[in-house]
Design a protein around this motif. Structure first.
Motif, PDB file in Angstrom:
ATOM      1  N   ILE A 111       0.850  -1.184   0.000  1.00 54.16           N
ATOM      2  CA  ILE A 111       0.000   0.000   0.000  1.00 54.16           C
ATOM      3  C   ILE A 111       0.892   1.242   0.000  1.00 54.16           C
ATOM      4  O   ILE A 111       1.817   1.338   0.801  1.00 54.16           O
ATOM      5  N   GLN A 112       0.600   2.189  -0.895  1.00 51.95           N
ATOM      6  CA  GLN A 112       1.383   3.419  -0.981  1.00 51.95           C
ATOM      7  C   GLN A 112       0.875   4.439   0.038  1.00 51.95           C
ATOM      8  O   GLN A 112      -0.314   4.720   0.109  1.00 51.95           O
ATOM      9  N   LEU A 113       1.809   4.985   0.816  1.00 54.70           N
ATOM     10  CA  LEU A 113       1.514   6.032   1.791  1.00 54.70           C
ATOM     11  C   LEU A 113       2.565   7.123   1.649  1.00 54.70           C
ATOM     12  O   LEU A 113       3.573   6.939   0.968  1.00 54.70           O
ATOM     13  N   HIS A 114       2.347   8.250   2.321  1.00 51.19           N
ATOM     14  CA  HIS A 114       3.323   9.336   2.321  1.00 51.19           C
ATOM     15  C   HIS A 114       3.925   9.456   3.723  1.00 51.19           C
ATOM     16  O   HIS A 114       3.223   9.819   4.678  1.00 51.19           O
ATOM     17  N   GLU A 115       5.203   9.140   3.811  1.00 52.91           N
ATOM     18  CA  GLU A 115       5.914   9.150   5.090  1.00 52.91           C
ATOM     19  C   GLU A 115       6.517  10.525   5.345  1.00 52.91           C
ATOM     20  O   GLU A 115       7.045  11.172   4.435  1.00 52.91           O
ATOM     21  N   VAL A 116       6.450  10.951   6.604  1.00 52.00           N
ATOM     22  CA  VAL A 116       7.117  12.177   7.027  1.00 52.00           C
ATOM     23  C   VAL A 116       8.537  11.788   7.422  1.00 52.00           C
ATOM     24  O   VAL A 116       8.737  10.934   8.278  1.00 52.00           O
ATOM     25  N   ILE A 117       9.505  12.407   6.748  1.00 51.22           N
ATOM     26  CA  ILE A 117      10.903  12.110   7.049  1.00 51.22           C
ATOM     27  C   ILE A 117      11.578  13.363   7.597  1.00 51.22           C
ATOM     28  O   ILE A 117      11.146  14.482   7.313  1.00 51.22           O
ATOM     29  N   THR A 118      12.599  13.156   8.392  1.00 50.42           N
ATOM     30  CA  THR A 118      13.336  14.291   8.950  1.00 50.42           C
ATOM     31  C   THR A 118      14.755  14.284   8.408  1.00 50.42           C
ATOM     32  O   THR A 118      15.378  13.239   8.259  1.00 50.42           O
ATOM     33  N   ARG A 119      15.212  15.477   8.112  1.00 49.11           N
ATOM     34  CA  ARG A 119      16.600  15.706   7.686  1.00 49.11           C
ATOM     35  C   ARG A 119      17.154  16.794   8.604  1.00 49.11           C
ATOM     36  O   ARG A 119      16.982  17.972   8.314  1.00 49.11           O
ATOM     37  N   GLY A 120      17.755  16.372   9.699  1.00 52.17           N
ATOM     38  CA  GLY A 120      18.184  17.347  10.696  1.00 52.17           C
ATOM     39  C   GLY A 120      16.963  17.978  11.328  1.00 52.17           C
ATOM     40  O   GLY A 120      16.124  17.298  11.896  1.00 52.17           O
ATOM     41  N   SER A 121      16.824  19.296  11.174  1.00 52.99           N
ATOM     42  CA  SER A 121      15.645  19.979  11.720  1.00 52.99           C
ATOM     43  C   SER A 121      14.591  20.234  10.637  1.00 52.99           C
ATOM     44  O   SER A 121      13.571  20.855  10.900  1.00 52.99           O
ATOM     45  N   ASP A 122      14.848  19.749   9.414  1.00 52.70           N
ATOM     46  CA  ASP A 122      13.897  19.911   8.317  1.00 52.70           C
ATOM     47  C   ASP A 122      13.029  18.667   8.169  1.00 52.70           C
ATOM     48  O   ASP A 122      13.464  17.557   8.462  1.00 52.70           O
ATOM     49  N   TYR A 123      11.818  18.875   7.670  1.00 53.65           N
ATOM     50  CA  TYR A 123      10.879  17.786   7.437  1.00 53.65           C
ATOM     51  C   TYR A 123      10.543  17.722   5.956  1.00 53.65           C
ATOM     52  O   TYR A 123      10.551  18.738   5.263  1.00 53.65           O
ATOM     53  N   GLY A 124      10.232  16.534   5.497  1.00 55.55           N
ATOM     54  CA  GLY A 124       9.833  16.348   4.111  1.00 55.55           C
ATOM     55  C   GLY A 124       8.900  15.158   3.995  1.00 55.55           C
ATOM     56  O   GLY A 124       8.638  14.457   4.976  1.00 55.55           O
ATOM     57  N   LEU A 125       8.398  14.935   2.787  1.00 51.99           N
ATOM     58  CA  LEU A 125       7.518  13.810   2.524  1.00 51.99           C
ATOM     59  C   LEU A 125       8.183  12.882   1.515  1.00 51.99           C
ATOM     60  O   LEU A 125       8.861  13.340   0.602  1.00 51.99           O
ATOM     61  N   SER A 126       7.968  11.595   1.701  1.00 52.79           N
ATOM     62  CA  SER A 126       8.515  10.583   0.812  1.00 52.79           C
ATOM     63  C   SER A 126       7.478   9.485   0.641  1.00 52.79           C
ATOM     64  O   SER A 126       6.767   9.144   1.585  1.00 52.79           O
ATOM     65  N   VAL A 127       7.401   8.943  -0.558  1.00 50.61           N
ATOM     66  CA  VAL A 127       6.480   7.838  -0.801  1.00 50.61           C
ATOM     67  C   VAL A 127       7.074   6.575  -0.175  1.00 50.61           C
ATOM     68  O   VAL A 127       8.269   6.305  -0.306  1.00 50.61           O
ATOM     69  N   LEU A 151       2.542  21.028  13.008  1.00 52.55           N
ATOM     70  CA  LEU A 151       2.027  21.582  11.755  1.00 52.55           C
ATOM     71  C   LEU A 151       1.155  22.803  12.042  1.00 52.55           C
ATOM     72  O   LEU A 151       1.293  23.842  11.375  1.00 52.55           O
ATOM     73  N   LEU A 152       0.292  22.710  13.037  1.00 50.82           N
ATOM     74  CA  LEU A 152      -0.586  23.837  13.393  1.00 50.82           C
ATOM     75  C   LEU A 152       0.205  25.046  13.871  1.00 50.82           C
ATOM     76  O   LEU A 152      -0.190  26.187  13.640  1.00 50.82           O
ATOM     77  N   GLU A 153       1.330  24.805  14.526  1.00 45.78           N
ATOM     78  CA  GLU A 153       2.164  25.891  15.049  1.00 45.78           C
ATOM     79  C   GLU A 153       3.196  26.368  14.028  1.00 45.78           C
ATOM     80  O   GLU A 153       4.070  27.159  14.364  1.00 45.78           O
ATOM     81  N   ASN A 154       3.091  25.883  12.795  1.00 49.34           N
ATOM     82  CA  ASN A 154       4.018  26.238  11.715  1.00 49.34           C
ATOM     83  C   ASN A 154       5.471  25.898  12.028  1.00 49.34           C
ATOM     84  O   ASN A 154       6.388  26.541  11.516  1.00 49.34           O
ATOM     85  N   LYS A 155       5.676  24.902  12.869  1.00 50.71           N
ATOM     86  CA  LYS A 155       7.034  24.463  13.179  1.00 50.71           C
ATOM     87  C   LYS A 155       7.586  23.563  12.077  1.00 50.71           C
ATOM     88  O   LYS A 155       8.794  23.424  11.947  1.00 50.71           O
ATOM     89  N   ILE A 156       6.682  22.960  11.327  1.00 54.97           N
ATOM     90  CA  ILE A 156       7.094  22.143  10.194  1.00 54.97           C
ATOM     91  C   ILE A 156       6.353  22.616   8.953  1.00 54.97           C
ATOM     92  O   ILE A 156       5.184  22.990   9.017  1.00 54.97           O
ATOM     93  N   LYS A 157       7.042  22.632   7.847  1.00 50.43           N
ATOM     94  CA  LYS A 157       6.460  23.083   6.579  1.00 50.43           C
ATOM     95  C   LYS A 157       6.482  21.912   5.614  1.00 50.43           C
ATOM     96  O   LYS A 157       7.524  21.510   5.127  1.00 50.43           O
ATOM     97  N   LEU A 158       5.305  21.345   5.382  1.00 48.57           N
ATOM     98  CA  LEU A 158       5.196  20.205   4.481  1.00 48.57           C
ATOM     99  C   LEU A 158       4.307  20.499   3.281  1.00 48.57           C
ATOM    100  O   LEU A 158       4.111  19.639   2.434  1.00 48.57           O
ATOM    101  N   GLY A 159       3.749  21.690   3.210  1.00 50.32           N
ATOM    102  CA  GLY A 159       2.849  22.025   2.118  1.00 50.32           C
ATOM    103  C   GLY A 159       1.498  21.341   2.245  1.00 50.32           C
ATOM    104  O   GLY A 159       0.812  21.139   1.251  1.00 50.32           O
ATOM    105  N   LEU A 160       1.134  20.978   3.463  1.00 54.10           N
ATOM    106  CA  LEU A 160      -0.135  20.289   3.715  1.00 54.10           C
ATOM    107  C   LEU A 160      -1.166  21.252   4.273  1.00 54.10           C
ATOM    108  O   LEU A 160      -0.830  22.277   4.880  1.00 54.10           O
ATOM    109  N   ASN A 161      -2.419  20.901   4.112  1.00 53.39           N
ATOM    110  CA  ASN A 161      -3.525  21.621   4.707  1.00 53.39           C
ATOM    111  C   ASN A 161      -3.368  21.600   6.227  1.00 53.39           C
ATOM    112  O   ASN A 161      -2.927  20.607   6.798  1.00 53.39           O
TER     113      ASN A 161
END
Length: 91
Positions: A3-19, A40-50
């Motif tokens: 099953i394909q999902l979108h994982e939240v990955i961390t690179r140091g203090s940065d966050y990203g998404l990966s399939v 996400l609500l506190e804008n501590k991470i920027k993932l381009g999500l709603n």
């Protein structure tokens, strides 16, 4: 069946998404990741999500060890992905 999902990955203090592709037979548990949602609500991470996005921590069995990953979607949304694929395959 994977099953394909979108994982939240961390690179140091940065966050990203990966399939990521998950084998449902290896899932031990699903639980809400409220910490990630709050960040996400506190804008501590920027993932381009709603701002209403939810996150699930999935615990996976890797033989004699376990691994946890965080994916986008509520536990019920993630769980429904696994069951919707099975029902489609059965008819």
């Amino acid at each position: 069946m994977l099953i394909q999902l979108h994982e939240v990955i961390t690179r140091g203090s940065d966050y990203g998404l990966s399939v990521v592709y998950v084998n449902p037979r290896h899932i031990i548990s699903l639980r809400e990741n409220a910490r990630m949602r709050q960040s996400l609500l506190e804008n501590k991470i920027k993932l381009g999500l709603n701002k209403h996005a939810e996150f699930t921590e999935i615990t996976l069995s890797e033989g004699s060890e376990t691994k946890s990953i965080t994916v986008v979607g509520s536990p019920s949304q993630v769980q429904s992905k696994f069951f919707s694929v099975k029902s489609l395959l059965k008819g």
